[in-house]
Design a protein around this motif. Structure first.
Motif, PDB file in Angstrom:
ATOM      1  N   GLY A   7       0.808  -1.208   0.000  1.00 24.10           N
ATOM      2  CA  GLY A   7       0.000   0.000   0.000  1.00 24.10           C
ATOM      3  C   GLY A   7       0.843   1.261   0.000  1.00 24.10           C
ATOM      4  O   GLY A   7       0.315   2.359  -0.154  1.00 24.10           O
ATOM      5  N   ALA A  12      -1.348  -2.399  -2.504  1.00 25.36           N
ATOM      6  CA  ALA A  12      -2.032  -3.315  -1.605  1.00 25.36           C
ATOM      7  C   ALA A  12      -2.909  -4.232  -2.450  1.00 25.36           C
ATOM      8  O   ALA A  12      -3.495  -3.792  -3.438  1.00 25.36           O
ATOM      9  N   ARG A 190      -3.009   5.312  -0.411  1.00 27.89           N
ATOM     10  CA  ARG A 190      -2.761   3.883  -0.641  1.00 27.89           C
ATOM     11  C   ARG A 190      -2.397   3.609  -2.093  1.00 27.89           C
ATOM     12  O   ARG A 190      -3.127   3.939  -3.018  1.00 27.89           O
ATOM     13  N   ALA A 198      -6.904  -2.941   3.323  1.00 24.39           N
ATOM     14  CA  ALA A 198      -6.114  -2.606   4.511  1.00 24.39           C
ATOM     15  C   ALA A 198      -6.969  -2.904   5.727  1.00 24.39           C
ATOM     16  O   ALA A 198      -8.187  -2.714   5.706  1.00 24.39           O
TER      17      ALA A 198
END
Length: 225
Positions: A7, A12, A190, A198
């Motif tokens: 991320g 991510a 991110r 997340a």
């Protein structure tokens, strides 16, 4: 400087990517995707907090959780290594900025909640040469925001908390964890966009930048004050 990995440096994983990975594990283990997804989700802490110490141990754990034949273990281990390699691929723009930071005298450490397959793949990634130290939760035996993780990163860099900056997307309550450790923290949007997953993220009232590539400008602004 201490940088988060997923991320922050690399994207991510999204829900779709997790589903695709689970399907690949299901095919390798010859179980349903639902069983594979459950095994992966339920083993997250064991894979990240040091209970499982190697990719081989992770593969054995997943095989056992899925009640699959032990003969599948080597293929599961190979799949773990392949996915880890793919997840550590970094954008060229990011690699250029890391090189710029190091050439400017900034010591860099990566600090990540990571499983053994990621830790083992790290040294062969394009990211590794740009870092002075790498601290992974599976090696320390704790996950974010445990203070020993931040302490391990500071020790690896040989600096005190007031000499360090932490940069991350906020997963795992990492930004507040860094501040509790006495480290100044800045949030980065991110990497990979809002679809990136997340967990344990909390509201962040502090400073923020759009991407890691903006760090040199941020540091320059601070120096000019």
């Amino acid at each position: 400087m201490i940088l988060d990995l997923f991320g922050t440096l690399v994207s991510a994983p999204s829900a779709v990517e997790r589903s695709v990975a689970a399907t690949r594990f299901a095919g390798t283990l010859r179980v349903s995707p639902a069983v594979a997804e459950s095994a992966l989700s339920d083993s997250w802490r064991a894979r990240h907090d040091g209970q499982l110490r190697s990719t081989t141990e992770v593969a054995a754990h997943l095989v056992a959780r899925c009640d699959a034949p032990a003969s599948h273990m080597n293929k599961v281990e190979q799949l773990l290594a392949e996915l880890a390699r793919d997840r550590l691929r970094a954008d060229a723009s990011l690699l250029r900025v890391l090189k710029e930071l190091r050439h400017g005298g900034v010591a860099l450490a990566v600090l990540s909640d990571a499983s053994p397959d990621i830790a083992e793949a790290w040294s062969r990634s394009d990211l590794a040469p740009h870092f002075d130290a790498a601290v992974f939760s599976c090696r320390v035996g704790a996950v974010k925001p445990a203070p020993q993780l931040f302490g391990a990163a500071l020790e690896a860099l040989g600096v005190g908390p007031k000499q360090a900056l932490y940069c991350g997307d906020g997963g795992g309550d990492e930004l507040a964890g860094a501040e509790r450790a006495g480290i100044r923290a800045v949030r980065v949007e991110r990497r990979g966009g809002p679809q990136g997953l997340a967990f344990g993220e909390t509201a962040w009232p502090g400073g923020a930048i759009p991407e890691v590539e903006a760090l040199p400008s941020l540091l320059s602004t601070w120096r000019d004050r």
